[in-house]
Structure formats: structure tokens, C-alpha cells
Write a protein that holds these residues in place. Structure first.
Motif, PDB file in Angstrom:
ATOM      1  N   PHE A  87      -1.166  10.477   0.097  1.00  0.00           N
ATOM      2  CA  PHE A  87      -0.985   9.730   1.342  1.00  0.00           C
ATOM      3  C   PHE A  87      -2.017  10.100   2.408  1.00  0.00           C
ATOM      4  CE2 PHE A  87       3.195   8.824  -0.390  1.00  0.00           C
ATOM      5  CZ  PHE A  87       3.473   7.555   0.116  1.00  0.00           C
ATOM      6  N   ASP A  88      -2.370  11.369   2.502  1.00  0.00           N
ATOM      7  CA  ASP A  88      -3.188  11.814   3.630  1.00  0.00           C
ATOM      8  C   ASP A  88      -4.644  12.083   3.280  1.00  0.00           C
ATOM      9  OD1 ASP A  88      -0.999  11.709   5.342  1.00  0.00           O
ATOM     10  OD2 ASP A  88      -0.355  13.715   4.784  1.00  0.00           O
ATOM     11  N   SER A 100       0.827  -1.207   0.000  1.00  0.00           N
ATOM     12  CA  SER A 100       0.000   0.000   0.000  1.00  0.00           C
ATOM     13  C   SER A 100       0.860   1.256   0.000  1.00  0.00           C
ATOM     14  CB  SER A 100      -0.928  -0.008   1.221  1.00  0.00           C
ATOM     15  OG  SER A 100      -1.664   1.189   1.307  1.00  0.00           O
ATOM     16  N   PHE A 101       1.896   1.267   0.831  1.00  0.00           N
ATOM     17  CA  PHE A 101       2.809   2.406   0.882  1.00  0.00           C
ATOM     18  C   PHE A 101       3.499   2.598  -0.463  1.00  0.00           C
ATOM     19  CE2 PHE A 101       6.948   4.345   1.706  1.00  0.00           C
ATOM     20  CZ  PHE A 101       6.617   5.415   2.517  1.00  0.00           C
ATOM     21  N   ALA A 102       3.930   1.495  -1.088  1.00  0.00           N
ATOM     22  CA  ALA A 102       4.616   1.581  -2.378  1.00  0.00           C
ATOM     23  C   ALA A 102       3.689   2.088  -3.474  1.00  0.00           C
ATOM     24  CB  ALA A 102       5.191   0.213  -2.750  1.00  0.00           C
ATOM     25  N   ILE A 103       2.434   1.642  -3.464  1.00  0.00           N
ATOM     26  CA  ILE A 103       1.476   2.096  -4.475  1.00  0.00           C
ATOM     27  C   ILE A 103       1.215   3.591  -4.327  1.00  0.00           C
ATOM     28  CG2 ILE A 103      -0.930   1.929  -5.231  1.00  0.00           C
ATOM     29  CD1 ILE A 103      -0.810  -1.051  -4.604  1.00  0.00           C
ATOM     30  N   LYS A 104       1.033   4.033  -3.087  1.00  0.00           N
ATOM     31  CA  LYS A 104       0.806   5.462  -2.860  1.00  0.00           C
ATOM     32  C   LYS A 104       2.009   6.288  -3.310  1.00  0.00           C
ATOM     33  CE  LYS A 104      -2.267   4.904   1.144  1.00  0.00           C
ATOM     34  NZ  LYS A 104      -2.429   5.181   2.593  1.00  0.00           N
ATOM     35  N   GLY A 105       3.201   5.858  -2.924  1.00  0.00           N
ATOM     36  CA  GLY A 105       4.392   6.589  -3.317  1.00  0.00           C
ATOM     37  C   GLY A 105       4.590   6.599  -4.819  1.00  0.00           C
ATOM     38  N   CYS A 106       4.357   5.445  -5.453  1.00  0.00           N
ATOM     39  CA  CYS A 106       4.471   5.353  -6.908  1.00  0.00           C
ATOM     40  C   CYS A 106       3.474   6.285  -7.593  1.00  0.00           C
ATOM     41  CB  CYS A 106       4.250   3.910  -7.343  1.00  0.00           C
ATOM     42  SG  CYS A 106       4.249   3.659  -9.126  1.00  0.00           S
ATOM     43  N   LEU A 107       2.241   6.324  -7.081  1.00  0.00           N
ATOM     44  CA  LEU A 107       1.220   7.200  -7.659  1.00  0.00           C
ATOM     45  C   LEU A 107       1.616   8.662  -7.527  1.00  0.00           C
ATOM     46  CD1 LEU A 107      -1.557   7.656  -8.927  1.00  0.00           C
ATOM     47  CD2 LEU A 107      -2.540   7.519  -6.622  1.00  0.00           C
ATOM     48  N   ALA A 108       2.092   9.059  -6.340  1.00  0.00           N
ATOM     49  CA  ALA A 108       2.483  10.453  -6.125  1.00  0.00           C
ATOM     50  C   ALA A 108       3.621  10.853  -7.056  1.00  0.00           C
ATOM     51  CB  ALA A 108       2.893  10.659  -4.662  1.00  0.00           C
ATOM     52  N   ALA A 109       4.667  10.014  -7.132  1.00  0.00           N
ATOM     53  CA  ALA A 109       5.806  10.337  -7.989  1.00  0.00           C
ATOM     54  C   ALA A 109       5.414  10.340  -9.457  1.00  0.00           C
ATOM     55  CB  ALA A 109       6.937   9.333  -7.742  1.00  0.00           C
TER      56      ALA A 109
END
Length: 314
Positions: free
Chosen positions: A309-310, A163-172
Motif C-alpha cells: 500500500f505505501d 485499486s484498493f481492492a487490488i492492493k489488498g488482494c495482492l498483500a493477502a
């Protein structure tokens, strides 16, 4: 002296490296160097394979974003993760490398020297900690066991890591696509900002994290960075006059970056904003345009990270 590209990342590493005690800092530096080398190999391989193929290139970049955020959570040693993520994200997401109408050798040269500059910051930090640790009184710390495995035990079974990786990937990815769509080169640091601003182990509400990021941007980039460019640097008539005020400011930022977890998070935001404002050219900067553009890139990364993320989902 050697005019290394993206030198601000090397200075950022020197400030942001964890310093539990001198020995731990030196040991952590070795792990970071391993991460630096791994990141270079991955980025250089991608550039060599996908430089002339737009769709595979984009898929590779998005995959690297996912890998970077996943390893941040899944690697057992945080030093390796810290050494790997920023270099690999910075290297694969810079459009000038992918679109430059020059031989591949020059594109790889930029990646090589960027990596060398970051490693220089790590090595300088290790040397400083070793010298001061040998002549001073080291801080005491309870012994903690170090994991011998590369990944944490639940690396592939804990859904929070994915989940953390998907969120970070989406943001970047959002930052990368927006940055390329409007063709504003100065926003380039937005993808790296997503890595630094991601709420890894940071306590507090979403609002508190957002405020922390914005205050770090304002203090590091506007007050310290642009303030130095306007009031301090023009009055410097020698290299000593240029370096001393900057060293004093970095000392303040380093105090935040090496404090409690929340202050450390704030210090990293502040450090990135300051370093990218001041150390974007090799000497005093005569224009504020580049500083404005890079601070806008950090702002873009902060806003997108906050939204994903938030605000997006929990």
C-alpha cells in the motif's frame, strides 16, 4: 466454557465495534451480524465446492481476498463490511481447513463455530451498549441520514475502489503463499492482519501508518500480551484472578479503539495483537511459542501491507 475455535476474533470484534452512541452501536451490531452471516455462507460454499480441487481452490481464495477489500470500500454501510471481511478472509485462508484429512463436515464445523464466536462478541457488545444506554446518559450526536442502498453510488465507477481492492488482494495473497510455502502454521493470522492494517480512511504519511502498526504490535502483543503471560497469569490462582487483569488491559485498549480515527486505527492493531496472544487457548498458556508465532504472523501482515500500500504504487 464452550471452547469455540478462534475465540480471539470474537473478543477483537467486541473491542473494535464502532460506538458513536448506544443506539448506533446496537444498530451497527445488527449490520455486523448480517455481514457475519453473509461471510459464512460465502466461505462455506467455497469450502464445499473447491475442497478437493487445488487450482480452483486457490483462484477462489484470491477472488475472496479481492471481494473482501472491494466491499470494504464499496459497501454503503461500514458495519456490514466489517462483519463480512474478517470472517470470510479468516475462513477461506486457513490451510488446516483445506488440507485436513477429515470429512467435510468437520471442516465446516470449524467455520461454523468460528462464525458463532464472532457473532457472540457482537451480540455481547450490543447487549452491553443497550443496558448502559438505558441506565445511563447517552452521548448526543447529530442525526445523520442512513443510505438505503447496499453499495455506494460510485461503487463500480470509482477506480480508487478497484485499486484498493487490488492492493489488498495482492498483500493477502503474498502472505497466504508465503505462509503455505514455509509451512509455518502459526503465521495464520497474517491474512486477517492485511484487512485490519489496510489504510482505510487513515490520515498521515506512510511512515506514520507503519509506526502506528508497529507500536500497536509491540504494545498489544509484547508489552500487554507476553507481559501478562510472564508476570500476571502465572500468579492467578482462580478464574477471577485470570480475568480481572485481562479486563483491565482490554479497557485500556478499548479506550484507544473507540477514540479518534488515528487512535482507533492504533487500537485495532493493538487489540488484535493482544487478543491473539492471550486468547489462543482456553485458559492460561504454559508456552510462549504459540504467542511468538502469531505475533510473527501479524508482523508479516504489517510488513507486506506496508510494502504493497505505501511503497508499491500510489
Amino acid at each position: 466454557i464452550f471452547r469455540l475455535p478462534n475465540v480471539f476474533l470474537g473478543i477483537f470484534y467486541a473491542v473494535a465495534i464502532a460506538r458513536a452512541d448506544p443506539r448506533a452501536a446496537v444498530r451497527n451490531g445488527f449490520y455486523i451480524l448480517l455481514g457475519n452471516i453473509a461471510a459464512f455462507l460465502v466461505a462455506a460454499t467455497g469450502i464445499a465446492l473447491f475442497l478437493d480441487h487445488p487450482l480452483p481452490r486457490f483462484i477462489f481464495i484470491v477472488s475472496i481476498f479481492f471481494l473482501a477489500f472491494f466491499t470494504t470500500r464499496a459497501l454503503a454501510n461500514p458495519g456490514i463490511a466489517f462483519g463480512f471481511t474478517i470472517i470470510v478472509v479468516a475462513a477461506v485462508s486457513v490451510p488446516i481447513i483445506w488440507s485436513r484429512p477429515n470429512p467435510l463436515r468437520l471442516d465446516l464445523e470449524t467455520t461454523v463455530w468460528t462464525t458463532a464466536g464472532i457473532m457472540l462478541g457482537t451480540i455481547a457488545t450490543m447487549a452491553t451498549e443497550w443496558v448502559f444506554g438505558s441506565i445511563g446518559t447517552p452521548r448526543t450526536q447529530a442525526a445523520t441520514p442512513h443510505s438505503q442502498s447496499l453499495l455506494v453510488a460510485d461503487a463500480f465507477t470509482n477506480p480508487e475502489y478497484v485499486s484498493f481492492a487490488i492492493k489488498g488482494c495482492l498483500a493477502a495473497t503474498i502472505c497466504y503463499v508465503f505462509w503455505n510455502a514455509i509451512a509455518w502454521p502459526g503465521l495464520g493470522v497474517c491474512t486477517v492482519t492485511c484487512v485490519i492494517a489496510a489504510p482505510l480512511g487513515v490520515q498521515g504519511s506512510a511512515r506514520q501508518r507503519l509506526i502506528t502498526r508497529f507500536i500497536g504490535l509491540l504494545l498489544g502483543g509484547v508489552v500487554f500480551g507476553i507481559g501478562s503471560e510472564v508476570f500476571l497469569i502465572p500468579r492467578a490462582d482462580s478464574i477471577v484472578g485470570f480475568v480481572l487483569p485481562l479486563a483491565a488491559i482490554i479497557a485500556i485498549i478499548a479506550w484507544f479503539a473507540t477514540s479518534s480515527p488515528r487512535l482507533s486505527y492504533f487500537g485495532r492493531q493493538c487489540s488484535l495483537a493482544y487478543c491473539i496472544t492471550i486468547f489462543q487457548v482456553f485458559g492460561p498458556n504454559a508456552s510462549l511459542v504459540a504467542s511468538r508465532d502469531r505475533l510473527c504472523g501479524i508482523l508479516l501482515g504489517i510488513v507486506v501491507t506496508w510494502l504493497v500500500f505505501d511503497v508499491g504504487w500510489n
